[in-house]
Design a protein around this motif. Structure first.
Motif, mmCIF file in Angstrom:
data_model
loop_
_atom_site.group_PDB
_atom_site.id
_atom_site.type_symbol
_atom_site.label_atom_id
_atom_site.label_comp_id
_atom_site.label_asym_id
_atom_site.label_seq_id
_atom_site.Cartn_x
_atom_site.Cartn_y
_atom_site.Cartn_z
ATOM 1 N N ALA A 48 -22.413 -17.734 -0.955
ATOM 2 C CA ALA A 48 -22.867 -17.690 -2.347
ATOM 3 C C ALA A 48 -24.378 -17.509 -2.425
ATOM 4 N N ALA A 49 -25.123 -18.198 -1.569
ATOM 5 C CA ALA A 49 -26.578 -18.080 -1.571
ATOM 6 C C ALA A 49 -27.023 -16.692 -1.130
ATOM 7 N N ARG A 50 -26.386 -16.159 -0.096
ATOM 8 C CA ARG A 50 -26.758 -14.837 0.397
ATOM 9 C C ARG A 50 -26.528 -13.753 -0.652
ATOM 10 N N LEU A 51 -25.433 -13.890 -1.406
ATOM 11 C CA LEU A 51 -25.093 -12.888 -2.419
ATOM 12 C C LEU A 51 -25.807 -13.125 -3.748
ATOM 13 N N GLY A 52 -26.390 -14.305 -3.924
ATOM 14 C CA GLY A 52 -26.934 -14.664 -5.220
ATOM 15 C C GLY A 52 -25.825 -14.800 -6.250
ATOM 16 N N ALA A 53 -24.682 -15.319 -5.827
ATOM 17 C CA ALA A 53 -23.492 -15.385 -6.684
ATOM 18 C C ALA A 53 -23.751 -16.257 -7.904
ATOM 19 N N PRO A 54 -23.364 -15.786 -9.093
ATOM 20 C CA PRO A 54 -23.597 -16.565 -10.310
ATOM 21 C C PRO A 54 -22.636 -17.729 -10.465
ATOM 22 N N GLU A 55 -21.539 -17.710 -9.725
ATOM 23 C CA GLU A 55 -20.559 -18.785 -9.768
ATOM 24 C C GLU A 55 -20.122 -19.112 -8.349
ATOM 25 N N ARG A 56 -19.835 -20.381 -8.101
ATOM 26 C CA ARG A 56 -19.420 -20.778 -6.766
ATOM 27 C C ARG A 56 -18.125 -20.076 -6.351
ATOM 28 N N ARG A 57 -17.233 -19.849 -7.309
ATOM 29 C CA ARG A 57 -15.945 -19.248 -6.950
ATOM 30 C C ARG A 57 -16.118 -17.813 -6.449
ATOM 31 N N VAL A 58 -17.207 -17.143 -6.805
ATOM 32 C CA VAL A 58 -17.459 -15.812 -6.270
ATOM 33 C C VAL A 58 -17.750 -15.917 -4.772
ATOM 34 N N GLY A 59 -18.604 -16.869 -4.398
ATOM 35 C CA GLY A 59 -18.869 -17.096 -2.981
ATOM 36 C C GLY A 59 -17.623 -17.521 -2.239
ATOM 37 N N ALA A 60 -16.791 -18.351 -2.875
ATOM 38 C CA ALA A 60 -15.548 -18.795 -2.255
ATOM 39 C C ALA A 60 -14.617 -17.619 -2.015
ATOM 40 N N SER A 61 -14.542 -16.715 -2.989
ATOM 41 C CA SER A 61 -13.663 -15.554 -2.856
ATOM 42 C C SER A 61 -14.106 -14.648 -1.717
ATOM 43 N N VAL A 62 -15.400 -14.352 -1.656
ATOM 44 C CA VAL A 62 -15.899 -13.449 -0.614
ATOM 45 C C VAL A 62 -15.759 -14.101 0.764
ATOM 46 N N ALA A 63 -16.036 -15.394 0.866
ATOM 47 C CA ALA A 63 -15.867 -16.100 2.137
ATOM 48 C C ALA A 63 -14.404 -16.075 2.557
ATOM 49 N N HIS A 64 -13.510 -16.301 1.606
ATOM 50 C CA HIS A 64 -12.085 -16.288 1.901
ATOM 51 C C HIS A 64 -11.629 -14.911 2.366
ATOM 52 N N LEU A 65 -12.096 -13.866 1.700
ATOM 53 C CA LEU A 65 -11.692 -12.507 2.054
ATOM 54 C C LEU A 65 -12.056 -12.192 3.499
ATOM 55 N N GLY A 66 -13.242 -12.620 3.923
ATOM 56 C CA GLY A 66 -13.656 -12.374 5.291
ATOM 57 C C GLY A 66 -12.798 -13.088 6.311
ATOM 58 N N LEU A 67 -12.483 -14.352 6.053
ATOM 59 C CA LEU A 67 -11.673 -15.105 7.007
ATOM 60 C C LEU A 67 -10.230 -14.608 7.002
ATOM 61 N N ALA A 68 -9.695 -14.271 5.841
ATOM 62 C CA ALA A 68 -8.341 -13.727 5.780
ATOM 63 C C ALA A 68 -8.250 -12.419 6.570
ATOM 64 N N ALA A 69 -9.282 -11.590 6.461
ATOM 65 C CA ALA A 69 -9.295 -10.336 7.210
ATOM 66 C C ALA A 69 -9.315 -10.588 8.710
ATOM 67 N N ARG A 70 -10.077 -11.577 9.142
ATOM 68 C CA ARG A 70 -10.114 -11.920 10.570
ATOM 69 C C ARG A 70 -8.744 -12.382 11.054
ATOM 70 N N LEU A 71 -8.090 -13.236 10.277
ATOM 71 C CA LEU A 71 -6.797 -13.772 10.697
ATOM 72 C C LEU A 71 -5.738 -12.684 10.779
ATOM 73 N N TRP A 72 -5.642 -11.852 9.750
ATOM 74 C CA TRP A 72 -4.662 -10.757 9.792
ATOM 75 C C TRP A 72 -4.964 -9.803 10.949
ATOM 76 N N SER A 73 -6.225 -9.449 11.113
ATOM 77 C CA SER A 73 -6.580 -8.426 12.098
ATOM 78 C C SER A 73 -6.315 -8.878 13.525
ATOM 79 N N THR A 74 -6.648 -10.132 13.838
ATOM 80 C CA THR A 74 -6.456 -10.604 15.204
ATOM 81 C C THR A 74 -4.983 -10.729 15.571
ATOM 82 N N ALA A 75 -4.116 -10.779 14.568
ATOM 83 C CA ALA A 75 -2.673 -10.783 14.832
ATOM 84 C C ALA A 75 -2.094 -9.384 14.786
ATOM 85 N N LEU A 76 -2.419 -8.621 13.727
ATOM 86 C CA LEU A 76 -1.815 -7.311 13.540
ATOM 87 C C LEU A 76 -2.268 -6.318 14.605
ATOM 88 N N GLY A 77 -3.507 -6.405 15.044
ATOM 89 C CA GLY A 77 -3.993 -5.466 16.052
ATOM 90 C C GLY A 77 -3.151 -5.484 17.322
#
Length: 237
Positions: A48-77
């Protein structure tokens, strides 16, 4: 399991099997899911700080998207490349939210699982995403629909990268196997409808556009950021 070929697909597909040389404060994801939320809270704050997110949930969403991508990719690959994938037991998969791929995830396990839709769903969606979503909701107000939209988008993104790699390396069977697996995974009620059409365009927004200077993601549901007053484009066919 030799994961070198998976690493060649891209950074999100890389999975360490030895402690990162950079050090780090890795903790098993099982601890996070059981209520040790500090590292996740810190990750959301950092994003959230890096993005200058106006709401905490924006930072939560972007953080979640990154970790979800890591989890799917390390299995699907590995599943698409070799027909098996790492077990990814949350007690054996450690994460440091202060690091980025490939140093953020460290797998200390050895068990592998067959590349089937049911096995992938159990290993990633049920063992990781369901409790991860619960942890994020403990962190603050965030829509389950947004989280599952992120999960669907992350899965579609992993498919795109594998397809690109398969075409570049003349491995059509890899792209075909990945497409079949992803189609089956997206058939689950939690993921059904999260992406649409042949381009797998997402049906919800991750909220990234709300950050200062941010644009739209490549698979965004919008043609123009909602703050422009323009409507979302029609759903993909």
């Amino acid at each position: 399991m030799d994961l070198a070929e998976s690493r060649s697909v891209g950074g999100f597909f890389a999975l360490r099997t030895t402690p990162p040389e950079t050090g780090g404060a890795h903790r098993p994801l099982a601890r996070l899911y059981e209520g040790d939320d500090g590292p996740l809270h810190a990750r959301v704050d950092r994003v959230a700080a890096r993005l200058g997110a106006p709401e905490r949930r924006v930072g939560a969403s972007v953080a979640h998207l990154g970790l979800a991508a890591r989890l799917w990719s390390t299995a699907l690959g590995p599943a698409a490349l070799h027909g098996r994938f790492p077990g990814l037991d949350p007690a054996e998969l450690s994460w440091d939210g202060a690091l980025t791929s490939p140093d953020d995830l460290w797998w200390a396990g050895s068990d592998t699982r067959p590349a089937t839709v049911d096995e992938l769903r159990a290993a990633v969606q049920e063992a990781h995403l369901v409790p991860l979503h619960a942890a994020l909701r403990r962190d603050g107000r965030i829509s389950p629909r947004l989280l599952w939209g992120n999960a669907g988008s992350a899965l579609a993104g992993a498919l795109r990268e594998l397809t690109r790699w398969a075409h570049a390396h003349d491995r059509p069977e890899v792209a075909e196997r990945a497409a079949v697996l992803v189609s089956g995974l997206l058939d689950h009620p939690d993921l059904a409808g999260t992406v649409r059409g042949p381009r797998l365009r997402r049906a919800s927004c991750c909220l990234y556009y709300r950050c200062p200077g941010a644009g739209l993601c490549g698979d965004c549901v919008f043609d123009h950021a909602p703050r422009t007053g323009l409507e979302a484009r029609p759903s993909a066919p």
